[in-house]
Structures are given as C-alpha cells and as structure tokens.
Design a protein around this motif. Sequence first.
Motif, mmCIF file in Angstrom:
data_model
loop_
_atom_site.group_PDB
_atom_site.id
_atom_site.type_symbol
_atom_site.label_atom_id
_atom_site.label_comp_id
_atom_site.label_asym_id
_atom_site.label_seq_id
_atom_site.Cartn_x
_atom_site.Cartn_y
_atom_site.Cartn_z
ATOM 1 N N LEU A 555 0.781 -1.250 -0.058
ATOM 2 C CA LEU A 555 0.019 -0.117 -0.058
ATOM 3 C C LEU A 555 0.876 1.146 -0.177
ATOM 4 C CD1 LEU A 555 -2.617 -1.018 2.783
ATOM 5 C CD2 LEU A 555 -2.655 -1.444 0.254
ATOM 6 N N SER A 556 2.233 1.334 -0.496
ATOM 7 C CA SER A 556 3.044 2.301 -0.367
ATOM 8 C C SER A 556 2.870 3.413 -1.262
ATOM 9 C CB SER A 556 4.352 1.624 -0.359
ATOM 10 O OG SER A 556 4.499 1.187 -1.671
ATOM 11 N N GLU A 557 3.444 4.416 -0.935
ATOM 12 C CA GLU A 557 3.294 5.571 -1.794
ATOM 13 C C GLU A 557 1.851 6.089 -2.200
ATOM 14 O OE1 GLU A 557 6.589 6.173 -4.815
ATOM 15 O OE2 GLU A 557 7.095 4.044 -4.357
ATOM 16 N N ASN A 558 1.166 6.326 -1.018
ATOM 17 C CA ASN A 558 -0.163 6.595 -1.166
ATOM 18 C C ASN A 558 -0.279 7.774 0.055
ATOM 19 O OD1 ASN A 558 -2.082 5.370 -3.066
ATOM 20 N ND2 ASN A 558 -0.980 3.649 -2.337
ATOM 21 N N ARG A 559 -1.693 8.027 0.412
ATOM 22 C CA ARG A 559 -1.886 9.154 1.598
ATOM 23 C C ARG A 559 -2.799 8.636 2.559
ATOM 24 N NH1 ARG A 559 -3.551 13.677 -2.840
ATOM 25 N NH2 ARG A 559 -1.569 13.859 -4.060
ATOM 26 N N PHE A 560 -2.370 7.137 2.801
ATOM 27 C CA PHE A 560 -3.499 6.590 3.911
ATOM 28 C C PHE A 560 -2.846 7.327 5.264
ATOM 29 C CE2 PHE A 560 -3.415 3.074 0.756
ATOM 30 C CZ PHE A 560 -4.674 2.893 0.699
ATOM 31 N N THR A 561 -3.977 7.326 6.298
ATOM 32 C CA THR A 561 -3.587 8.036 7.506
ATOM 33 C C THR A 561 -3.998 7.090 8.762
ATOM 34 O OG1 THR A 561 -5.799 9.031 7.287
ATOM 35 C CG2 THR A 561 -3.863 10.348 6.615
ATOM 36 N N GLY A 562 -4.225 7.273 9.954
ATOM 37 C CA GLY A 562 -4.282 6.438 10.911
ATOM 38 C C GLY A 562 -3.446 5.209 11.279
ATOM 39 N N VAL A 563 -3.965 4.623 12.340
ATOM 40 C CA VAL A 563 -3.110 3.654 12.601
ATOM 41 C C VAL A 563 -3.455 2.278 11.962
ATOM 42 C CG1 VAL A 563 -3.468 4.103 15.133
ATOM 43 C CG2 VAL A 563 -5.009 2.611 14.230
ATOM 44 N N ILE A 564 -2.245 1.408 11.817
ATOM 45 C CA ILE A 564 -2.230 0.229 10.986
ATOM 46 C C ILE A 564 -3.198 -0.700 11.920
ATOM 47 C CG2 ILE A 564 -0.879 -1.686 10.200
ATOM 48 C CD1 ILE A 564 1.447 0.241 10.517
ATOM 49 N N PRO A 565 -4.579 -1.200 11.066
ATOM 50 C CA PRO A 565 -5.216 -2.039 11.626
ATOM 51 C C PRO A 565 -4.496 -3.482 12.446
ATOM 52 C CG PRO A 565 -5.829 -1.694 9.447
ATOM 53 C CD PRO A 565 -4.536 -1.125 9.542
ATOM 54 N N TYR A 566 -5.007 -3.714 13.716
ATOM 55 C CA TYR A 566 -4.243 -4.792 14.280
ATOM 56 C C TYR A 566 -4.218 -6.168 13.724
ATOM 57 C CZ TYR A 566 -3.344 -8.244 18.096
ATOM 58 O OH TYR A 566 -2.844 -9.232 18.810
ATOM 59 N N GLY A 567 -5.233 -6.593 13.031
ATOM 60 C CA GLY A 567 -5.495 -7.854 12.319
ATOM 61 C C GLY A 567 -4.324 -7.904 11.335
ATOM 62 N N ILE A 568 -3.732 -6.987 10.738
ATOM 63 C CA ILE A 568 -2.955 -7.168 9.711
ATOM 64 C C ILE A 568 -1.645 -7.818 10.382
ATOM 65 C CG2 ILE A 568 -1.081 -6.209 8.191
ATOM 66 C CD1 ILE A 568 -3.178 -4.067 7.583
ATOM 67 N N GLY A 569 -1.531 -7.808 11.471
ATOM 68 C CA GLY A 569 -0.422 -8.417 12.257
ATOM 69 C C GLY A 569 -0.431 -10.138 12.053
ATOM 70 N N ASN A 570 -1.787 -10.374 12.127
ATOM 71 C CA ASN A 570 -1.921 -11.935 11.967
ATOM 72 C C ASN A 570 -1.841 -12.421 10.470
ATOM 73 O OD1 ASN A 570 -2.624 -11.805 14.769
ATOM 74 N ND2 ASN A 570 -4.651 -11.005 14.445
ATOM 75 N N LEU A 571 -1.641 -11.678 9.799
ATOM 76 C CA LEU A 571 -1.373 -12.244 8.384
ATOM 77 C C LEU A 571 -0.232 -12.930 8.225
ATOM 78 C CD1 LEU A 571 -3.063 -9.425 6.208
ATOM 79 C CD2 LEU A 571 -4.076 -11.463 6.856
ATOM 80 N N ARG A 572 0.071 -13.868 7.371
ATOM 81 C CA ARG A 572 1.228 -14.762 7.121
ATOM 82 C C ARG A 572 1.681 -14.040 5.731
ATOM 83 N NH1 ARG A 572 0.888 -16.690 12.098
ATOM 84 N NH2 ARG A 572 -0.641 -18.274 12.585
ATOM 85 N N LEU A 573 2.107 -12.920 6.084
ATOM 86 C CA LEU A 573 2.711 -12.083 5.083
ATOM 87 C C LEU A 573 4.171 -12.500 4.502
ATOM 88 C CD1 LEU A 573 1.290 -8.613 5.622
ATOM 89 C CD2 LEU A 573 0.333 -10.316 4.212
ATOM 90 N N THR A 574 4.388 -12.784 3.287
ATOM 91 C CA THR A 574 5.736 -12.909 3.084
ATOM 92 C C THR A 574 6.314 -11.405 2.471
ATOM 93 O OG1 THR A 574 4.965 -13.371 0.592
ATOM 94 C CG2 THR A 574 5.363 -15.219 2.280
#
Length: 1016
Positions: A555-574
């Motif tokens: 999601l880089s190089e955009n204008r997103f604001t606020g906190v990072i959703p906690y649930g993203i931490g539970n993803l098995r991201l590579t």
Amino acid sequence: MSETRFTSLFFFFFFLFISIPITVIHSQTINDERTVLLNLKQQLGNPPSISSWNSSSSPCDWPEIYCTAGSVTELYLNEKDINSTIPPSICDLKNLTFLDLTLNFIPGEFPITLYNCSKLQFLYLSQNYFVGQIPSDIDRLSSLISLDISANNFSGNIPPSIGKLPVLRSLYMHQNLFNGTFPKEIGNLSNLEELGMAYNPFVSMEIPLEFGFLKKLWYLWMKGTNLIGEIPENFNNLSSLQQFDLSINNLEGPIPSGLFSFENLTIVYLFKNHLSNEIPREINALNLVEVDLSQNNLTGSIPEGFGKLQSLRFLNLFSNQLTGELPAGIGSLPLLRDFKVFQNRLSGVFPPEFGVYSKLEAFEVSENQFRGELPGNLCAGGVLQGLVAHTNNLGGEIPRSLGDCRSLLTFQLQNNNFSGEIPSGLWRSFNLSALMLSNNSFSGQLPSEVAWNMSRVEISDNKFSGEIPTGISSWSNLVVFKASDNLFSGEIPKEITNLSKLITLLLDGNEFSGELPSEITSWESLNTLNVSNNKLSGQIPAAIGSLPDLINLDLSENRFTGVIPYGIGNLRLTSLDLSSNQLSGKIPEQFDNLAYENSFLNNSDLCADDPKVKLRDCNSVSKLDRPKKSSSKYVAVIISLAISVSLIMFLTVFFIVRDYKKKKSSQYLETWKLTSFQRLNFSEWNILSNLVDDNLVGVGGSGKVYRIKLNNSDESVAVKKIGNCKKLDHKLEQEFLAEVEILGSIRHRNIVKLLCCISSEDSKLLVYEYMENQSLDKWLHGNKGSFSSHHAVLSWPTRLKIAVGAAQGLCYMHHECPTPIIHRDVKSSNILLDSEFKAKIADFGLAKMLAGHASSHTMSTVAGSFGYLAPEYAYTTKVDTKVDVYSFGVVLLELVTGREANSANESMGLVEWACQHSFKDESIVEILDPNVKESSYLKEMIMVFKVGIVCTRPSPLTRPSMKEVLHVLRSWCPEDGQEAKKVGSEFDVAPLLGGAGGTYFSGYRSEEGDNKVYNV
C-alpha cells in the motif's frame, strides 16, 4: 428318367453326402474349442467379466469371440481384469489369428508360449505389467502383421531379430523402460507402416540411416527417446509419411531441406499417370498431416518445402533455435489447424494469408523476433482458440476482425509494441478466459462487461485511462487482474469487492484517489494486493486483516492515515510495504523486527519498540501526551461516591443476570443437537461457551475456525462454525452434510478425525481433533517473520514424510473405502500436520462418494481451488479419482520447489512452469527449493518432482492411481515404508512425460506382490 433329371439328383445326393462330414467336423471343432476356452477361463482365475462363457452355448456367440468358418480366429480379452500369466493352452486354438490382451494386469516376461500360435497375425499386449527384455528370438512369430507391447515395463535392448518379421506392418513399443539401444534392423521391415517408440529412456543414439528405407511408413513416433545428432538426409525416401514426431529429444543441426520435397515421389507420380512436364501443385503437397520437431536444438531456417505441404494440419517447431523468416507459402496451406513455432529466433513478418484458406485453431508464435502486424484473417474460419504472440517486436493495432472471434480461449500479446484501442468485441468474446496485453501502448477504457469465463486480465504497462467501471462486479470469474502502470483515475469502486475468486489484484502506478473499499471480506482467495503509487487516502480498511490467504500486501506511496489495523499483524505475509504514507501509532508487534525494517519507511508518526527498526522509539513518546492527574479533593469525593453507587448497581445486576443466564443457557442448549462419532470428554456447553474471538484462529470459505482448550486438560479441539447469524444457504448446508456423511463414516490415521457435530437452525459446528502444526501451506508459503521465524524450515525428510502421509490418506479414500471417495479440493492448505508432522487430509465439504463402485461422478458445477484444478474439470461434468491425483501432483511440486500453485511466475501456474523444466535432471535441480536442496537429497527430490509431473498430465487416462503414487513415495521414505527391491543392475529414474498411459514408474517393485515395476 431324363438325363437332366438324373444329373440333378446326382449332384443333390453328392453335396448331401459331402456336407454331412463337414457339418460334423465343424460341430466337433466348436466342441473342442469351447473346452479349450473354458479351461482357459479357469486358468485365468475365472474373471467375472467373461462370465458369459459356458458349456451350453457356442463360443462363436460369446461377445469376446469372433469365428471364421465355424472356428475361433479372434479373441478379445481387453479390460478383463486378468492378473495371471498367459496359459500355453491358448495356442490350442489352432486357427487363432488375433489376440487382444490390452488393459489388464498380466505380470511376468514376454509370453514366449505364444510362439506355438502358428497363425497369429495380430498381438496386442499393451498396458499390462510385463517386465524384462524382449526375447532375442521374437522373429519366431513370423506371421505377425501387427505387434503392440506399449505401456508396459519392458527394459534392456530391443533385439535385432525384430527386423526379421517379414510381413509386419504395425509396431508399437512406446512408453516402456527400454534403457538400452534400438536396432538399425528395424529399417529392414519393408512392409512397416506404423512405428511407435516414444517415451523410452534409450541410451543416446542417432537415428539409423536404415530408417530412411521404410518407404511404406506413414506414422513415425519417436518422441522423448534420447535421440542425438541430425535428422538423416535420406528421410526424403519416406514418401508415405503422414505423421512425423521426433519431439523432446536432443536433435541438432538444420531441418533437411529435402525432407519435404521428395523429388522421387514426383517422378513416380508423373510416370504412373503419363502426365505432361508441368508438375501439379499437389505433387509437392505430399501426405504429411502432422509434423512435430519441437523441444530439440534444431538450427537454421524453416525449409521452403513446408509451404508445399498441402495436407499439413499440425506444425510444431517450438522450443528450438530456428532463425530466419517463415516460408511464404505456409500461410496458404488449406488444412493447417495448429501452428506453433514459439521460443525460437524467427524474424520477419507474417504471411498475410494466414487464416484465409484454413481454419486455424492455434496460432502460437511467442518469444521470437517477429515484426509488423498481426494477420487480419487469423479467425476467418471461426475456430481460433489460442492466439499467443507475446514477446516479439509486433506493432500496429489489433485487427478488428479478432473482436468478432467468439471461439477464442486465450489472447496473449504482452511485451510488444501494439497501440490503439482494444476491439470492443474482444473483451466479450464468448469463451475468452485469458486476455494478456501488458507492456504495450494500448489505450482506451475498461468495459463494463467481459466474457462470462474471463479469469485473467493483464493490462499493465499501457495507457489505459478513465475509471474502473462499477460494472466490474459482473466480472465474476476473474482470478487475476493486473492493471499496474496505466493512467486510471477516480476512486476504486466498491463493486470490485464482489469479485470473490480474485487471487491477484495489481492496481499500482495509477492515479486512483479516495479511500480503499472497506467491504473486502469476500476476497477470501486473494493472496496479492498491490495499490501502491496512487493517491489513495483515508484509513487502511481493518478487513484486510481478515483475508485468510493474503501473503503479499503493498500500500506504499499513497496518503493513508491513522493506525495500522491490528489484524494485519496476524496475516502470514511474505512481503509487506506500507512506506511513504501518513500512518501513525505503533506498528503491530508481529512486525516489530528487522525482517520488516523497510516496510514502514517515510511514516513520520509511526513508532516501534525495537530500536533497530528505522522508526521512532515508542518508549520515548512525550509524557505530554498522557492525561494529567487531578489533585482536587472534590474530584476524589465524587470518584468515591461514583464507585460506591456503581458497586451497589453491579451487585444487583450480577444476581439478576446470573439467574437469567442459568435459565437462558438451559433454553439455549435445547436448540442445539450434538451427534458424536467418537468417545467424548466434553459437552456441547464446553464448545458453545468458548466460541469467542479470543479463540478464533482462522476464517475460511464456509465460516470461522476456533481452537478451544478443553477443561481440566491440555487437550484442544478445532471447531469449524459454518454459517452466521443468518440462516444457512443451500451451498453451506450441502458442505456440512458432505463433511458429516464422509468423516462420520471413515477412520484412517491420515484423515483428520471428526469428533462430533453440533447443529442448530442457524449454525452448524464441526468439532475435530486439533492439529498443532496447522496446515502445510503455512509452512511452505507462510510469513517468514510471523510464522516461520520461530519454526525451522521443513526439512526434506519431513516433507517426504508429509507427502507419504497425504498419499496414504488419499489412497485409502480411493481404493480401500467400501464406497470410494473423491475429495475434489486437495491442496496444501487442506493437509494438516499434527505435533509430529504426520499429515492428515482435511476439509471434505466438496467431497463426493461414488455411487457403488462407479468409476466417475457427474457434477453439476465445478468446485475446487484455482491452481489445483485438473484440466478436464473445465469441460466435463464427469470426474473421477484422477482429479485428486492431479491436485496431489501440484502439492508434490509445491513440496519440491517451495513455490505456490498460482504464482510460479507472472505468466503461468506452477504446473506449466514446472513442465518447462522437466526434461533434464540438470534443469530440475535449478528449480528445487534452495532451503532444502542438499546433495544427499537431490535424487529423492528429483524423483518426487517427476512424480508430480506425471500426476499432473493433461489427460486423466495417463495419470497413475494414488495406489501407484504411494508405492513410489514409500520406496524413498524409510519411516513409512521399507526399502523396496531394485530392478535390474542399475536403477534409472527416467521421466516418461505424456503418452497414452499404462506405465508410470520404474525402478521399484510393488509391495503387494503384483510384480508391477514403477517408473517416473
């Protein structure tokens, strides 16, 4: 009595006299042959399939028998489940000329007992379990016209004596284990018309010059026979040749120009017909229908003679090193159907006549250096299915005529110089499933509707503009959508979230603005999401954290604001990239390590606890941000009073609620019904009371999965909740019933254990044994930071053990259950691992029991997972156990390469990608998973890779059964099977890719004593 009358009476009595003994002889012959056949039936073990043989009827009336002049001459015993050797008594049928024993289980060596069948002309032994060498005196079968020993396990050399069968017209020896030589004496078979030797691991040999003397030969099939050297020039003597296949070899040098001219044929034609000196066009047309010289090392140009093959239908020259331009006449061939010359170094422009005179079905010219425009009449015949011209120097616009081509299945023009707009009809071409146009200069806007079957749209690196239409919600079968680096603008419509089958979504490098749609929970299959380098704003949708298969997020190089959703931490991201935004707060603790140090750059308000991460230290945040203490005594009094009142109210409410809960819980339990399949040490209340978010471990296609720890025990169970607050739909109801029906009735150590089911009107609960190590895909493809960092990478012995365990479970379902079961959704995420990494097959929601012992099941819809689906699933409603074999083959390829089923690279799935590396062991070694690629395991890994290739053959008839697959895997796994006995003096693992089935594996005998030898 007149002389005429006397003569008539004389002949009447004469024929009556001689007919009586003839009738008696015929009757005696029938009786004798019936006795022979009934004894033969008994010696073959009384196969049920020939139960019609009896002592009260004539053998000539039996369906397997054909008689001539009252005597048995032909015997058809194909597919009769015969599993014993051929008895010598079969040659007591003195007039036997035809014997068909194909598709049985006959063991042993070549049946020399048939030498006594002196009149035998046609002998068919294909697709059995024969082993050993062809006898050196096979020429004793001197009357043979046709011999077929294909798809067995014969090995060694083909003896020179086979060239002494004087009347032989047809010889098929393909798909065996011949690892020696083949004789030049085959060239002595002057009457030979058909020769099939494909898929044999012969030693490296050149094509004997003597083969050029087979003037009656019309069918030559030597695919995959380890040929080297050049194609002999004297092949121009093969004047009857129609089908010519030397593909998948190591042939080099140019294609002989004389191979397709046959001047000698012209002379014969003119002589026999006494024609004038003018040579008709048909003379040089010859008889060739199919030419396949693909996958060799041929060089030079394509001979001009190809443009004169007026009967040619299939031309495969792909994967060579051919250069130069196409022969001018090749576009005018009237019968040409398949034209495949991809992966060469060809150049020039295409003859404009392509498609004008013939009904082209496949036009595949990719990865060359062609220039100019596409021929405008490629689909003039209305049957073009594949146009694959990517990676060339082609330009101009797409011919408008291709927009009206309703037969197209795939259209690939990526990596060229095309421009202009896409013909509107092309988007909606009725059967089109793949439209791949990336890296060109196309312009225009996206349509609201596309073909019903469109599953892949790749248009990155072009000049498309405008907004994504809201009608994109109708693109319901879309699996891959790549639209990076274009000029799209506006908001990303929320309708795109209706595409529930999406696996890859790339929208990066555009000018999208607004917020990212938040209702994305339907993207349950999505594994790659990239919307970087746009102008998106707002908060990151929390629902992203609930996407179960997501492994790549950018999601880089955009204008997103606020906190990072906690649930993203539970993803098995590579891979994760949230850099260059305006995010704030603390990053999820799962990412607070160096593995993600570059994932959050250029977000000035983000912080981390790990000082090594390139973010602010959360512990140094100013205390000014914390609330100040009040020292006012009035505030203290107010607080005291509030606490007292609250305590009184709490106690009152507590007792009221306690009494209400007791009453409510008893009523609540009455709405649930528990059905147990094992002895239980818990009640339904233990389960129902723990269905809380803290115990949630996953979200699947049919509901949520919880891990519930049982009271007073370290034991846990897994609970799958099907449905929600709404009433179950029909599909989920059917999946629940299928799971209960199947798992409730079977028991096996490699199939997950269903303990019980608990059901109500709105929800269904399935309670399983808990598998501590989760699913195989998490170990093979899971996030290195959040999952694999505290687990060792799966070693090769462990992977092989998992493969054997999963194969044992599937083998039980296919071959040992009273009613065979097709799983229909075999994949790495449905193979669960216990604490000792023993594999168990799970998720039977799509499984089907075959009625009785039916060989296939008729399906109303296609079900399964993209990347694992067998090809036949797309065009037939009848499926059998071979769909599971295909899916299991994909899992084997995952285990060996470490790659995912859907993302081997950007343009193809794992199976297609693996097949391109399957022809040489050296090529296979290059693509093995580097995490486990050790010299001591290379032979095992190569073997398992080849088993995966064989299991994923396009035709289900050519795939092995799970029983056969299991035998091979066990032979390499000391923990799950003892070492099998090697066959021959030297074990050779030789890939037999393609062919008509029957032989799959070599080198090891079956553990069941059936004498079958398996070849990979």
